[in-house]
Motif scaffolding. Structure first.
Motif, PDB file in Angstrom:
ATOM      1  N   GLU A  34     -55.989  15.620 -62.466  1.00 26.58           N
ATOM      2  CA  GLU A  34     -54.793  16.241 -61.586  1.00 26.58           C
ATOM      3  C   GLU A  34     -55.382  16.018 -60.061  1.00 26.58           C
ATOM      4  N   ASN A  37     -54.701  12.230 -59.297  1.00 28.23           N
ATOM      5  CA  ASN A  37     -53.285  11.622 -59.505  1.00 28.23           C
ATOM      6  C   ASN A  37     -52.516  11.752 -58.426  1.00 28.23           C
ATOM      7  N   SER A  39     -50.726   8.773 -57.146  1.00 30.44           N
ATOM      8  CA  SER A  39     -49.778   7.839 -57.306  1.00 30.44           C
ATOM      9  C   SER A  39     -48.814   7.746 -58.499  1.00 30.44           C
ATOM     10  N   TYR A  40     -49.110   8.662 -59.321  1.00 31.92           N
ATOM     11  CA  TYR A  40     -48.328   8.714 -60.623  1.00 31.92           C
ATOM     12  C   TYR A  40     -47.772  10.055 -61.199  1.00 31.92           C
ATOM     13  N   LYS A  41     -47.503  10.934 -60.020  1.00 29.32           N
ATOM     14  CA  LYS A  41     -47.198  12.101 -60.211  1.00 29.32           C
ATOM     15  C   LYS A  41     -46.162  12.460 -61.028  1.00 29.32           C
ATOM     16  N   THR A  42     -45.178  11.481 -61.165  1.00 28.79           N
ATOM     17  CA  THR A  42     -43.805  11.672 -61.749  1.00 28.79           C
ATOM     18  C   THR A  42     -43.909  10.713 -63.090  1.00 28.79           C
ATOM     19  N   ASP A  43     -44.875   9.931 -63.202  1.00 23.89           N
ATOM     20  CA  ASP A  43     -44.669   8.886 -64.275  1.00 23.89           C
ATOM     21  C   ASP A  43     -45.311   9.845 -65.758  1.00 23.89           C
ATOM     22  N   GLU A  44     -44.400   9.912 -66.524  1.00 29.98           N
ATOM     23  CA  GLU A  44     -44.473  10.679 -67.721  1.00 29.98           C
ATOM     24  C   GLU A  44     -45.590  10.093 -68.660  1.00 29.98           C
ATOM     25  N   SER A  48     -52.904  14.333 -67.607  1.00 30.90           N
ATOM     26  CA  SER A  48     -53.940  14.820 -66.965  1.00 30.90           C
ATOM     27  C   SER A  48     -55.131  14.748 -67.980  1.00 30.90           C
ATOM     28  N   TYR A 238     -46.779  12.809 -73.586  1.00 27.28           N
ATOM     29  CA  TYR A 238     -46.392  12.604 -72.478  1.00 27.28           C
ATOM     30  C   TYR A 238     -46.856  13.874 -71.371  1.00 27.28           C
ATOM     31  N   ARG A 239     -46.888  13.601 -69.927  1.00 29.57           N
ATOM     32  CA  ARG A 239     -47.255  14.541 -69.105  1.00 29.57           C
ATOM     33  C   ARG A 239     -46.492  15.652 -69.355  1.00 29.57           C
ATOM     34  N   SER A 240     -45.059  15.665 -69.881  1.00 32.82           N
ATOM     35  CA  SER A 240     -44.585  16.902 -69.782  1.00 32.82           C
ATOM     36  C   SER A 240     -44.511  17.633 -71.366  1.00 32.82           C
TER      37      SER A 240
END
Length: 255
Positions: A34, A37, A39-44, A48, A238-240
């Motif tokens: 975390e 990161n 540059s890719y905070k919104t990239d699913e 982390s 995914y990230r989510s």
């Protein structure tokens, strides 16, 4: 980030659903701590490292067995019965972050995984890792992590689209066949993952003709016996993806 202690998981083994002869195949892409990161905070597709560690610890603490693709193949063909709590771990594309972050975690728990690589993107020698760029694993590094990773094909140079259609479908047949053969030869691949999870009957035929034994989609479903070995589903993580969602997937409760 929500603490695991605040969730009604991990479930006890007694609460796990009965064995249904089904396997969750997990798919990861890029991993970053975390704190790095930026540059890719919104990239699913960028998970982390902290969440990946929690997921692997969950599998370990609940006595999951991680299968190799050879074991999965034998299971699908009806040649092998696997333990009730079995999963498969895969990574797509071939990012160096998988070696830096996933490798030591998998090694700690004694797990193996498969990396589906885009072979034309792989450098011969190691490249400096930069958290703000997509660095690929090198051929030299691949040899150093084979105690954990096996390497299979994600095409040589067809992980792209032409007019919204993936190259595997849009490009001339001989071009596709040549690409499949190049990638197969470069990493001695027996297994294949479809870019974007997209394919058609022609692609399946070409995979058979070029000697690939199994191919993996991105359809979210479980692998079961007698499944078509060229249309094997996987669960993208995914990230989510919450820990609750992750445990529902691996315990066979995903619907």
């Amino acid at each position: 980030m929500v603490s695991l202690h605040a969730l009604p998981f991990p479930v006890s083994l007694a609460q796990s659903p009965p064995y249904k002869q089904q396997i969750a195949i997990l798919t990861y892409h890029h991993l970053l701590p975390e704190s790095l990161n930026l540059s890719y905070k919104t990239d699913e597709a960028v998970l982390s490292v902290e969440m990946f560690e929690k997921q692997m610890k969950y599998l370990h603490d609940n006595d999951y067995h991680v299968l190799s693709l050879d074991e999965l193949q034998a299971f699908i063909k009806g040649q092998k019965k696997v333990p009730p709590r079995s999963v498969v771990i895969t990574f797509d594309d071939g990012y160096k972050s998988n070696l830096i972050y996933a490798y030591p975690i998998l090694q700690k728990y004694g797990y193996e995984a498969t990396m589906f690589v885009i072979t034309h993107m792989l450098p011969t020698s190691p490249q400096p890792f930069n958290a703000n760029k997509l660095t690929m694993v090198s051929f030299a590094e691949m040899q150093q992590v084979r105690d954990v990773f096996s390497f299979q094909s994600h095409t040589d140079n067809m992980h792209k689209k032409k007019d919204a259609a993936p190259y595997l479908i849009a490009m001339p047949e001989q071009d596709v066949k040549n690409d499949l053969l190049r990638s197969k030869q470069m990493v001695h691949a027996r297994f294949f993952a479809y870019p974007y999870g997209m394919y058609n009957s022609r692609v399946v035929r070409l995979l058979r003709e070029t000697g690939y034994e199994m191919a993996f989609t991105t359809n979210r479903a479980y692998a079961r016996q007698t499944l078509d070995v060229y249309r094997i589903p996987r669960f993208s993580i995914y990230r989510s993806t919450t820990m609750k969602a992750f445990t529902e997937i691996v315990t066979g409760q995903y619907k």
